[in-house]
Design an enzyme around this catalytic site. Structure first.
Site, mmCIF file in Angstrom:
data_model
loop_
_atom_site.group_PDB
_atom_site.id
_atom_site.type_symbol
_atom_site.label_atom_id
_atom_site.label_comp_id
_atom_site.label_asym_id
_atom_site.label_seq_id
_atom_site.Cartn_x
_atom_site.Cartn_y
_atom_site.Cartn_z
ATOM 1 N N HIS A 548 47.967 49.295 29.342
ATOM 2 C CA HIS A 548 47.101 48.271 29.928
ATOM 3 C C HIS A 548 46.397 47.442 28.854
ATOM 4 C CE1 HIS A 548 43.383 47.223 32.572
ATOM 5 N NE2 HIS A 548 44.229 46.215 32.502
ATOM 6 N N HIS A 553 46.203 42.861 27.606
ATOM 7 C CA HIS A 553 44.991 42.147 27.200
ATOM 8 C C HIS A 553 44.985 41.786 25.721
ATOM 9 C CE1 HIS A 553 42.328 42.702 30.800
ATOM 10 N NE2 HIS A 553 43.249 43.629 31.063
ATOM 11 N N HIS A 740 51.137 43.042 33.515
ATOM 12 C CA HIS A 740 49.732 43.384 33.744
ATOM 13 C C HIS A 740 49.496 43.822 35.178
ATOM 14 C CE1 HIS A 740 45.430 42.475 34.661
ATOM 15 N NE2 HIS A 740 45.291 43.204 33.583
ATOM 16 N N ASN A 744 47.836 47.417 36.369
ATOM 17 C CA ASN A 744 46.408 47.210 36.624
ATOM 18 C C ASN A 744 45.997 47.352 38.073
ATOM 19 O OD1 ASN A 744 43.659 46.183 35.606
ATOM 20 N ND2 ASN A 744 44.123 44.780 37.283
ATOM 21 N N ILE A 890 41.341 40.018 35.014
ATOM 22 C CA ILE A 890 40.399 41.091 35.346
ATOM 23 C C ILE A 890 40.752 42.283 34.471
ATOM 24 C CG2 ILE A 890 41.833 41.984 37.195
ATOM 25 C CD1 ILE A 890 37.985 42.057 37.048
#
Length: 890
Positions: A548, A553, A740, A744, A890
């Protein structure tokens, strides 16, 4: 005020002043027109503009040239005003139309056409404010290529778009989506290009200087502390996670030879007085202004408000829990968190602040009217209360769960560690051929199982073993090196065979390792359950930190920074990738503030605690490869697929019923087709890719600066042809969207009931250095032994709130292929290609629904099984367990 272009207007100028009734979140004010009466200089019909040679204003008189009257409409979104602002929107907007052509006589830029945009009365149906100006454009002006905007406001404003109406060839659109500062803050006029995209070599001559200037404006000079209003994109290492003034909160700098890592956005904050290598921390972190969340609607639930709730989580939990180290007393005690909730103590009942900060967790008990702190029951446990303990579910979730990226084909035995045996003990695994054949039950030999691709493994042994000693020094935590082995059943499901846990030589004791297997005997069955809990802690931590945080990110941020620094706003690849970068830098900054920082929520909730970010650096160094971020190559690298030109997607899956791969490859192919049609439209000649200096500078900066610690790796793709570009762009878009989403948005679904994915192990296995007392305690009450190993109430509740937060879609979420970017819609070819992409996304919704109703696909269907929907493209707001946004928002 800017001098307006002369036009006949009898009424006074209207601007905006506050209305007493707020229409925005917080204590913001609405606005109404206010009357100002500036004086106008009467003159003949003239156009006033800047001379490109000396930047002075000069009047261009042409009393005979025919001109066209054009209306400019600027849409401004209402924003949350700063409560400390001295005033609100009370001024006009100066606009200057820029010709795309040079003056044929002088060879210089044509003078701009100036105007003054005034705020219209009230708002439109979407709650936006319209600023309007009328301008007269001489026939010789040519096509409008850009608009310069200058604000006479006293506060910033958010420009959504500009439309020029009345031009001979129809309206001209300029998508802004940008904050504009008052000229008292930023003296430079903002540059907005029309929605027509150009490669650098095709840039109209009248726009070349502005194209270069705008790129230069975004790069800065690498000096000083960045200010909130700025739009500067630059790089730095992760040197802002620690609080070195407190010894326990010192952390290594990530980025560089010792701890390789991707780069983040530079903030320029002062260095820490306790450690010159670290940046001082603050209550907020700079991101370029246009990367910030757009909280623009009254009471809108957003990612920003969710993160505010996380920031207040720890003090709130401390207030309602008596002992932060207290565990759950029974499995039914865990259920109460969902069924009954926790009644608020008297001192918190009358504090509405908590309800505003964490509104999703407060419920009113219908029969008593009492307010309690209660979690929603995840659908997984709602469908099957005992799903978390079933071995079938353990195997299924490796293919259709939260972390489908770790499972690999086992291609050889014996298993052997690559770590130094002098430090970590004998490298041979305790998982032997005899043990595997015993667990297979005589169906085949191990050699046959390997040849037939029946054995699979998730192996964290070598990654974790160096941290075992470190983590065991922290009170209330433990760790093992671990690996889990699975067998592919004839029905396509995975059967867990064994879990191996290893402790290296420690405290004068030799290496300890043991293999645990499923069993019908009560003692062995409970030992298996305990071993599985330890392994799942490792898988959960690896998922959060690597699958993740790191792979989505963290690794995407350099792509964003490089795009703004090297690709002009009018570059087609910038416009293609723009929706995939929305809000990512802001969400990453907030993560550095409260999640991945020293003593942040990740360190206090997930293994390996204070070593979490250091661990992610180790994995980045040893495992991350850009080329393997492409889904097909990722599957091939793990042995989960092989190339097959006759198979769908050109790949034959090793496990046919692999829900993540099945849905993911459909999504990948649709995304790649859209990118292919887009790229081929602009790069009609293959040589255009290699000669595109902006594109080449972008890719070079990603490799050599954004991922500087990997710059010499041989696996970086070259960028010479349209096909190279298609593969690179599809990979970036996939990571930001499908990858993602897959790791997520199912976090609360699969981890909200934390026994299914515990985040911390607090006690060792009862068979390690077995004491008579501990063994007797385990035999007498194995459930209690499991509960003592599970996270404490404090850790579990932190985890549950984090997962609920991260799993939640905001109402303004932008889903892959659903809405068209304005610039795409202005080009008929690109519009048609996107409409095809949109249809593919709608078709994929139906394909996934059909798969989830196919009873032959046993990794997706069955009694009590939650259907796999993480890659369904669209969703409503909330923690829905589906929906693929364009970006990491997010």
């Amino acid at each position: 005020m800017l001098n307006p272009q002369v036009h006949h207007q009898s009424q006074s100028i209207r601007t905006l002043s506050p209305l007493p009734k707020p229409f925005l979140r917080g204590n913001g004010q609405a606005f109404r027109p206010a009357q100002l009466n500036p004086s106008f200089k009467k003159a003949s019909k003239i156009g006033v503009g800047f001379s490109p040679s000396n930047n002075s204003i000069k009047a261009i008189f042409n009393l005979t040239e025919k001109s066209t009257k054009v209306k400019a409409v600027i849409t401004v979104k209402p924003i949350i005003p700063d409560p400390l602002a001295l005033s609100s929107l009370v001024g006009a907007l100066g606009v200057e139309l820029v010709s795309a052509e040079l003056d044929p006589k002088t060879g210089e830029e044509k003078p701009t056409i100036k105007g003054l945009a005034l705020g219209a009365l009230g708002k439109d149906d979407d709650g936006n404010i319209k600023y309007k100006a009328e301008l007269k454009i001489p026939a010789s002006f040519g096509d409008v290529g850009a608009i310069l905007v200058e604000s006479d406001q006293l506060t910033e404003m958010y420009l959504q778009d500009i439309v020029l109406d009345g031009l001979p060839n129809g309206p001209v659109n300029l998508t802004c989506d940008s904050w504009i500062q008052p000229k008292i803050v930023d003296k430079q006029k903002r540059i907005f290009f029309t929605n027509k995209s150009y490669l650098p070599s095709q840039t109209p001559n009248g726009l070349k200087r502005l194209r270069a200037k705008e790129l230069n404006n975004l790069q800065g000079d690498g000096q000083g502390e960045r200010k909130r209003h700025e739009r500067i994109y630059d790089y730095d290492v992760y040197n802002d996670l620690a609080l070195p003034e407190i010894k326990e909160l010192a952390r290594p700098v990530l980025g560089g030879e010792e701890h390789p890592y991707p780069r983040r956005c530079r903030t320029g904050r002062p260095k820490s007085s306790a450690d010159p290598a670290s940046e001082s921390r603050s209550v907020s972190i700079y991101v370029p202004r246009d990367e910030a969340f757009a909280d623009i609607k009254l009471g809108q639930f957003s990612a920003s408000s969710l993160y505010s709730g996380l920031h207040a989580l720890v003090p709130f939990l401390k207030a309602i829990l008596i002992d932060k180290d207290l565990g759950f007393s029974s499995l039914s005690d865990i259920d109460k968190v969902f069924n009954e909730g926790i009644e608020l103590p008297p001192e918190l009942k009358d504090q509405p602040l908590w309800k505003k900060i964490l509104p999703i967790l407060f419920k009113t008990v219908s029969n008593t009217g009492k307010e309690v702190f209660r979690f929603d029951t995840p659908e997984t446990v709602d469908r099957d209360k005992f799903f978390w303990i079933r071995n079938e579910e353990f195997g299924r979730e490796t293919l259709a769960g939260l972390n489908p990226y770790s499972i690999k084909l086992l291609s050889e035995l014996p298993l052997k560690s690559t770590l130094d045996p002098e430090i970590y003990g004998p490298p041979e695994s305790a998982i032997t051929t005899e043990l595997i054949e015993q667990e297979i039950g005589g169906l085949m030999t191990v050699n046959d199982a390997i040849k037939q691709k029946k054995l699979f493994i998730i192996d964290y042994h070598d990654a974790l073993l160096p941290y075992v000693g470190k983590l065991r020094q922290i009170e209330g935590s433990t760790l093992y090196g671990s690996r889990a082995l699975f067998f592919l059943n004839p029905d396509g499901t995975l059967r867990p065979l064994a879990i191996e846990l290893t402790r290296p030589p420690l405290d004068g004791k030799p290496q300890w390792k043991q293999v645990f297997t499923p069993s019908r005997h009560s003692t062995d069955s409970w030992l298996w359950t305990l071993a599985k809990a330890h392994f799942l802690v490792h898988d959960t931590g690896y998922h959060q930190l690597i699958s993740h945080w790191l792979r989505t990110h963290c690794c995407v941020e350099p792509y964003i920074i490089a795009a703004h620094r090297k690709l002009s706003a009018m570059h087609p690849i910038n416009r293609l990738l723009k929706p995939h970068f929305r809000y990512t830098m802001e969400i990453n900054a907030k993560a550095r503030l409260i999640l991945v920082n020293a003593d942040g929520l990740v360190e206090t909730t997930f293994f390996p605690g204070k070593y979490s970010m250091e661990f992610s650096s180790v994995i980045y160094d040893k495992q991350w490869r850009f080329d393997h971020e492409a889904l097909p190559k990722d599957l091939i690298s793990r042995g989960m697929a092989v190339e097959d030109p006759n198979a769908p997607h050109g790949l034959k899956l090793t496990i046919e019923d692999y829900p993540f791969a099945n849905d993911g490859l459909d999504l990948w192919d649709a995304l790649k087709q859209w990118v292919t049609e887009y790229v081929n439209h602009y790069y009609t000649d293959p040589s255009l890719v290699e000669s595109d200096e902006e594109l080449q500078a972008w890719w070079t900066e990603i490799r050599t600066v954004g991922h500087a610690d990997k710059k010499d790796e041989p696996w970086w793709p070259v960028l010479k042809t349209p096909q190279d570009l298609i593969e690179i762009v599809t990979t970036i878009a996939w990571v930001a969207s499908g990858q993602h989403a897959a790791v997520n948005f199912g976090q609360y679904l699969y981890g909200g009931y934390f026994p299914n994915r515990p985040t911390m192990s607090r006690t060792n296995m009862p068979t390690e250095d077995q004491s008579e007392a501990d063994w007797k305690s385990f035999l007498a009450n194995p459930e209690d032994t499991l509960l003592q190993c599970f996270p404490s109430k404090m850790q579990a509740m932190q985890d549950m709130v984090i997962l609920d937060t991260l799993s939640t879609h905001s109402p303004d979420e932008e889903y892959l292929g659903k809405e068209m970017e304005p610039a795409w819609g202005d080009d008929p070819v690109i519009k048609a290609a996107f409409e095809k992409f949109n249809r593919k996304m709608q078709e994929l919704e139906g394909i996934i629904d059909d798969r989830n109703s196919n009873e032959n696909l046993r990794n997706r269907t069955g009694a009590g099984i939650v259907p796999y929907e993480l890659l369904k493209p669209f969703s409503g707001p909330g923690a829905t367990g589906k929906g693929v946004p364009y970006s990491i928002s997010i």
